[in-house]
Write a protein that holds these residues in place. Sequence first.
Motif, short mmCIF file in Angstrom:
data_model
loop_
_atom_site.label_atom_id
_atom_site.label_comp_id
_atom_site.label_asym_id
_atom_site.label_seq_id
_atom_site.Cartn_x
_atom_site.Cartn_y
_atom_site.Cartn_z
N LEU A 101 -6.01 4.57 0.99
CA LEU A 101 -7.36 4.34 0.47
C LEU A 101 -7.36 3.15 -0.49
N ALA A 102 -6.33 3.06 -1.33
CA ALA A 102 -6.22 1.92 -2.24
C ALA A 102 -6.13 0.61 -1.46
N ALA A 103 -5.33 0.60 -0.40
CA ALA A 103 -5.20 -0.61 0.41
C ALA A 103 -6.54 -0.97 1.05
N HIS A 104 -7.29 0.02 1.45
CA HIS A 104 -8.63 -0.22 2.02
C HIS A 104 -9.51 -1.00 1.05
N PHE A 105 -9.41 -0.69 -0.24
CA PHE A 105 -10.23 -1.34 -1.25
C PHE A 105 -9.58 -2.60 -1.83
N GLY A 106 -8.35 -2.89 -1.44
CA GLY A 106 -7.66 -4.05 -2.01
C GLY A 106 -7.11 -3.79 -3.40
N THR A 107 -6.83 -2.53 -3.71
CA THR A 107 -6.19 -2.16 -4.98
C THR A 107 -4.68 -2.23 -4.81
N PRO A 108 -3.96 -2.95 -5.67
CA PRO A 108 -2.51 -3.08 -5.51
C PRO A 108 -1.80 -1.74 -5.58
N VAL A 109 -0.86 -1.55 -4.67
CA VAL A 109 -0.06 -0.33 -4.60
C VAL A 109 1.36 -0.63 -5.06
N LEU A 110 1.90 0.25 -5.89
CA LEU A 110 3.33 0.28 -6.16
C LEU A 110 3.81 1.61 -5.60
N GLY A 111 4.43 1.54 -4.43
CA GLY A 111 4.81 2.75 -3.70
C GLY A 111 6.27 3.08 -3.86
N PHE A 112 6.55 4.38 -3.94
CA PHE A 112 7.92 4.88 -4.01
C PHE A 112 8.22 5.60 -2.70
N PHE A 113 9.08 4.99 -1.89
CA PHE A 113 9.38 5.50 -0.56
C PHE A 113 10.82 5.99 -0.50
N LEU A 114 11.00 7.24 -0.14
CA LEU A 114 12.33 7.81 0.01
C LEU A 114 12.26 8.89 1.07
N SER A 115 13.41 9.46 1.39
CA SER A 115 13.51 10.50 2.40
C SER A 115 12.99 9.96 3.74
N SER A 116 11.98 10.63 4.32
CA SER A 116 11.47 10.21 5.64
C SER A 116 10.44 9.10 5.56
N ALA A 117 10.01 8.73 4.36
CA ALA A 117 9.00 7.67 4.22
C ALA A 117 9.66 6.30 4.38
N TRP A 118 9.11 5.46 5.23
CA TRP A 118 9.69 4.17 5.58
C TRP A 118 8.55 3.16 5.61
N CYS A 119 8.62 2.17 4.74
CA CYS A 119 7.47 1.29 4.54
C CYS A 119 7.07 0.50 5.78
N PHE A 120 8.02 0.21 6.65
CA PHE A 120 7.69 -0.58 7.84
C PHE A 120 6.80 0.22 8.80
N GLU A 121 6.85 1.54 8.71
CA GLU A 121 6.02 2.39 9.57
C GLU A 121 4.68 2.73 8.93
N THR A 122 4.70 3.12 7.67
CA THR A 122 3.50 3.69 7.06
C THR A 122 3.17 3.09 5.70
N GLY A 123 3.69 1.90 5.40
CA GLY A 123 3.37 1.27 4.13
C GLY A 123 1.91 0.87 4.05
N PRO A 124 1.39 0.62 2.85
CA PRO A 124 -0.01 0.21 2.69
C PRO A 124 -0.29 -1.08 3.44
N TYR A 125 -1.48 -1.14 4.06
CA TYR A 125 -1.80 -2.23 4.97
C TYR A 125 -2.43 -3.40 4.25
N GLY A 126 -2.02 -4.60 4.63
CA GLY A 126 -2.59 -5.81 4.07
C GLY A 126 -1.63 -6.53 3.15
N LYS A 127 -2.14 -7.56 2.49
CA LYS A 127 -1.30 -8.41 1.62
C LYS A 127 -1.34 -7.95 0.17
N GLY A 128 -0.18 -8.05 -0.50
CA GLY A 128 -0.13 -7.89 -1.94
C GLY A 128 0.34 -6.56 -2.48
N HIS A 129 0.91 -5.70 -1.63
CA HIS A 129 1.40 -4.41 -2.09
C HIS A 129 2.93 -4.44 -2.23
N THR A 130 3.45 -3.60 -3.10
CA THR A 130 4.88 -3.56 -3.36
C THR A 130 5.42 -2.15 -3.09
#
Length: 413
Positions: free
Chosen positions: A268-297
Motif C-alpha cells: 500500500l505504501a508503494a502504491h502511494f509512493g511512500t518510501p519503504v524500509l523493508g526487513f526481509f528474512l526467512s521465506s521473504a525474498w525481495c526479488f519476488e515480493t518487494g515493494p513495487y516501483g522506484k526508491g524503496h530499500t
Amino acid sequence: MEFIMKRALVVQLTRFGDLVQTKRLILTLAGRGLEVHLCIDRSLNDLAEILYPNCIIHTLIAHGTGISGDGISSALPVNYKVFQTLKDINFDYIYNLNFSPMNYMMASMFNPEKVIGHKRVNGQPIRNPWIDFGFRIATERRNNINIVDYWAALSPEMIPASEVNPLATPKGGGIGVVMAGRESRRSLPIDVLAPMVMAARSVNKNKKIFLLGSSSEKDAGKKLLAKFPPSIAKDVENLVGTTGWEDLSKTVSNLDLLMTPDTGTMHLAAHFGTPVLGFFLSSAWCFETGPYGKGHTIIQADFDCSPCVESQPCYNNLKCLEPFKEPSMPRFIATRKPDHLPQGLSVFESTCDFLGTKYVLKAGQDITSERRERLRNFIGCHLGILDIGEYGPFPELAEKFYKEKDWITGSRL
C-alpha cells in the motif's frame, strides 16, 4: 454504428497484498481501452475502491470474512447472486489469477477460450502458457521476478513499470512501523525492532511514529511502545487494530518512511509512493515480493538456505534473524553506511527496467546477480519485449525452462 467497449474481468480472491499487487495488470487493461471489472473478497471492497476507483467492483465471500453462524451455507446465497451477475455480463477476457477451488468454479462459468490464467477444460485444470512458464521460472526463487510483473504479463503491451507507482519520496508525516506480517518468522521481534525504530527516528525531521497492524497485534503494539523512553513515547501514536482501509491509506500516504516486514501495508505504501524500509528474512525474498516501483530499500537476510519455504519448519534455528540483532544494526539504519551493515545482510534499492521492478545491490553481496540478469533478458525475449538477436541466444535456459511441447508450438529461444 454504436461503439461497444470491450470488458475484462480480473478475479483476485486472495489477500490484501495481492490485491495491491494486481495494479499493473489492471492499469494495463484500462490502458488498452477495456472496461475493467474486479472480483474480490468482500472484506476488501473499501480498499479496492481506494486503489481502483475506475474499476467496477464485484465482491463475494471467499474467506468467510464477516460471516456469522454456518459460514458455508451463509456464503452460498451471497455468492450465487454474484456468480449470476458476472455470468450475465458479456466479458471478452477473464483474468483468473489464483488456483483455489472457488477460482476454478468461477472460471467454469465462462467460455474457456476467454479465460486467461487458471481454468478447467473438460474437468481438467489448465494453466495459461505464461502461468505455466512462470511456475517453471519460480523453481529458481533467488532469481524470480516480481509477482506484480508476473500477473501483468498475462496481458500484452504492459504499461511501463515506472508508471505503475509514484517515485517513492518522503511525505513529511513521520515514520510508520508495521508490527508483523502473517508469518511470524518473517517479522522482527519487539526487542530487535525497537532500537531500529529509534535509530530511524533520530535522523528523521518529523519525530512522529505511527504503529500499524491488525487487531491481533495489539499486544505487540503495546510492547513496542513500552520499549521507548518517555521522550520518544510521547511522539508515538499506537494505531494497531484501530484503522479501517480509509484511515490506514491516509496515514500511510503521508509518511516519510514505512518500516515493515513483507506485508500488505508495505505494498500500500508503494502504491502511494511512500518510501519503504523493508526487513526481509526467512521465506521473504525481495526479488519476488518487494515493494513495487522506484526508491524503496530492502534489508535482505541472505544465507545458503535463503529463501526458505514458509510452510516447512526451519531446521537452522532461524539464523537469518541473527544479523538483525547485531549492535551495529541500529547504526546502519541511521547512517546507511555499508561499514555498519552486519554480515549475512544485503541492502537492495528498487528501480525499474524493461521487464518491471528490479532490485539493485547497494551493500552486502548478491551471488546470483549475473544469473538473475541473464534470466530477466531471457524472459524479456520470451515475452517479445527484447530482441533475441541482440540479447540471445539462451540455449542453457531454453533447455531448462522449455518443455517439448513449447518447441513444437514454436516458443523457443
